[in-house]
Design a protein around this motif. Structure first.
Motif, PDB file in Angstrom:
ATOM      1  N   ASP A 281     -14.987  -0.628   0.149  1.00 42.40           N
ATOM      2  CA  ASP A 281     -14.334   0.353   1.022  1.00 42.40           C
ATOM      3  C   ASP A 281     -13.089  -0.201   1.698  1.00 42.40           C
ATOM      4  O   ASP A 281     -12.313   0.567   2.279  1.00 42.40           O
ATOM      5  CB  ASP A 281     -15.304   0.831   2.112  1.00 42.40           C
TER       6      ASP A 281
ATOM      7  N   LEU B 187       0.814  -1.208   0.000  1.00 43.61           N
ATOM      8  CA  LEU B 187       0.000   0.000   0.000  1.00 43.61           C
ATOM      9  C   LEU B 187       0.852   1.263   0.000  1.00 43.61           C
ATOM     10  O   LEU B 187       0.393   2.325  -0.406  1.00 43.61           O
ATOM     11  CB  LEU B 187      -0.943  -0.002   1.212  1.00 43.61           C
TER      12      LEU B 187
ATOM     13  N   TRP C 108      -9.680   2.068   1.865  1.00 44.64           N
ATOM     14  CA  TRP C 108      -9.068   2.725   0.702  1.00 44.64           C
ATOM     15  C   TRP C 108      -9.204   4.230   0.835  1.00 44.64           C
ATOM     16  O   TRP C 108     -10.201   4.735   1.370  1.00 44.64           O
ATOM     17  CB  TRP C 108      -9.747   2.247  -0.586  1.00 44.64           C
TER      18      TRP C 108
ATOM     19  N   TRP D 225      -8.907  -6.387  -3.246  1.00 44.93           N
ATOM     20  CA  TRP D 225     -10.200  -5.868  -2.812  1.00 44.93           C
ATOM     21  C   TRP D 225     -11.325  -6.682  -3.435  1.00 44.93           C
ATOM     22  O   TRP D 225     -11.179  -7.286  -4.499  1.00 44.93           O
ATOM     23  CB  TRP D 225     -10.342  -4.387  -3.079  1.00 44.93           C
TER      24      TRP D 225
ATOM     25  N   ASP E 151      -9.822   6.368  -1.370  1.00 40.50           N
ATOM     26  CA  ASP E 151     -10.932   6.874  -2.168  1.00 40.50           C
ATOM     27  C   ASP E 151     -12.233   6.891  -1.377  1.00 40.50           C
ATOM     28  O   ASP E 151     -13.144   7.653  -1.683  1.00 40.50           O
ATOM     29  CB  ASP E 151     -11.096   6.021  -3.430  1.00 40.50           C
TER      30      ASP E 151
ATOM     31  N   ALA F 242      -9.478  -2.442   2.032  1.00 44.66           N
ATOM     32  CA  ALA F 242      -8.295  -3.120   1.503  1.00 44.66           C
ATOM     33  C   ALA F 242      -8.129  -4.409   2.303  1.00 44.66           C
ATOM     34  O   ALA F 242      -8.166  -4.401   3.527  1.00 44.66           O
ATOM     35  CB  ALA F 242      -7.062  -2.242   1.649  1.00 44.66           C
TER      36      ALA F 242
ATOM     37  N   ASP G 191      -7.632   4.574  -5.566  1.00 41.00           N
ATOM     38  CA  ASP G 191      -6.400   3.857  -5.218  1.00 41.00           C
ATOM     39  C   ASP G 191      -6.619   2.356  -5.082  1.00 41.00           C
ATOM     40  O   ASP G 191      -5.694   1.619  -4.730  1.00 41.00           O
ATOM     41  CB  ASP G 191      -5.797   4.410  -3.919  1.00 41.00           C
ATOM     42  N   ARG G 192      -7.815   1.867  -5.392  1.00 37.78           N
ATOM     43  CA  ARG G 192      -8.106   0.432  -5.257  1.00 37.78           C
ATOM     44  C   ARG G 192      -7.365  -0.372  -6.330  1.00 37.78           C
ATOM     45  O   ARG G 192      -7.377  -0.009  -7.501  1.00 37.78           O
ATOM     46  CB  ARG G 192      -9.606   0.180  -5.371  1.00 37.78           C
TER      47      ARG G 192
ATOM     48  N   ALA H 163      -0.479   6.471  -3.645  1.00 37.99           N
ATOM     49  CA  ALA H 163      -1.827   6.565  -4.202  1.00 37.99           C
ATOM     50  C   ALA H 163      -1.927   7.668  -5.246  1.00 37.99           C
ATOM     51  O   ALA H 163      -2.564   7.505  -6.289  1.00 37.99           O
ATOM     52  CB  ALA H 163      -2.827   6.811  -3.075  1.00 37.99           C
TER      53      ALA H 163
END
Length: 306
Positions: A211, A154, A230, A205, A232, A213, A260-261, A250
């Motif tokens: 929503d 991440l 996430w 995901w 976002d 991670a 960013d997923r 991200a």
């Protein structure tokens, strides 16, 4: 002289490495620790043998209030490491963590039968498991803080190397994708995608939980679960509290639709078929028609991971 810390699941191999190190510098002290607290109290100019269940990141976390955390060398006996990694108990995860988190990985001994090819296979495997570690000389500086596989990914760091061509039978492959996994199809494919895998790690995901991670980690047993949200899905006023490296990663890789997923998974093993792994995981992604249904429909998908 700074403290030198040696760890690993196999006490005999670690002790032998410690005595070999002392033989080159007899002025140093050897301290064998029954607990992490004993290690933290070790004086300078000591060779510290950590408890067999201690992970390098345990040392870094405990050392956090102080500066200059010591480097940690994980000692790995060539004839035992495969048995450790393939253990279906918690031992598999422990051995994998000790290798991945090490500043230096020290391979000792040879495979049973004194087979040079098999010993070289183990060396390649260790490089695939921990491409960020030193495998030849001691690291000059330890990492300042823990970087677990999902945290590493991440934050924009590699979770593995993509080396799909076998080297002494060892294969390492990395799977990247944007669109979410269908929870049912992924669940049904887990046994297939982890077959012959010695180690897998990273994050992904699910369409049913857009929503979150999710972390992916295996060494003998597969462990999946939510690890964070996430960006976002996070209100902008909460972004200042997010780790700077993660924000930067991200921003560099931001997608106008997914934010960013993404998935970032690494698989390491002997005689793996990387094409098969990629095909199986790709079939688990939402189809164009499923994507077109939108997020509210995704959230209603049956989720066997709950």
């Amino acid at each position: 002289m700074a403290v030198t810390m040696l760890g690993g699941f196999w006490p005999r191999a670690t002790a032998e490495a410690a005595w070999a190190l002392l033989a080159t510098d007899p002025g140093r002290r050897l301290i064998s620790c029954a607990s992490l607290g004993d290690a933290l109290a070790a004086p300078d100019n000591a060779v510290v043998v950590l408890p067999e269940d201690c992970e390098p990141d345990d040392v870094r976390t405990a050392w956090a209030p102080q500066a200059n955390a010591p480097s940690v060398t994980t000692v790995v006996p060539a004839d035992l490491v495969l048995d450790g990694l393939t253990s279906e108990s918690a031992i598999g995860d422990l051995v994998a963590h000790q290798i991945e988190q090490a500043d230096t990985v020290l391979l000792t001994g040879r495979r049973e039968g004194d087979d040079e090819w098999e010993t070289e296979q183990i060396r390649v495997l260790l490089h695939r498991l921990a491409p960020w570690a030193s495998h030849t000389v001691p690291a000059l500086h330890g990492r300042a803080e823990p970087l677990a596989p999902v945290t590493r990914g991440l934050r924009g760091h590699a979770v593995g190397v993509h080396e799909p061509v076998p080297d002494h039978g060892v294969v390492s492959c990395v799977f990247h994708a944007r669109r979410p996994f269908h929870p049912g199809r992924l669940h049904d494919a887990l046994d297939d995608v982890t077959d012959n895998v010695l180690r897998s790690r990273g994050h992904f995901w699910l369409a049913s939980r857009p929503d979150l991670a999710m972390t992916w980690e295996s060494a003998g047993e597969l462990s999946l679960g939510p690890v964070s949200g996430w960006l976002d899905a996070l209100p902008l006023d909460q972004w200042p509290g997010v780790d700077t490296e993660r924000l930067l990663a991200a921003e560099i890789d931001w997608d106008p639709y997914y934010g960013d997923r993404h998935h970032h998974l690494a698989f390491i093993g002997i005689d793996l078929d990387p094409v098969h792994i990629h095909r199986v995981l790709s079939r688990c992604l939402l189809t164009d028609y499923e994507l077109a249904d939108g997020e509210q429909a995704w959230r209603r998908l049956p989720d066997p991971f709950r």
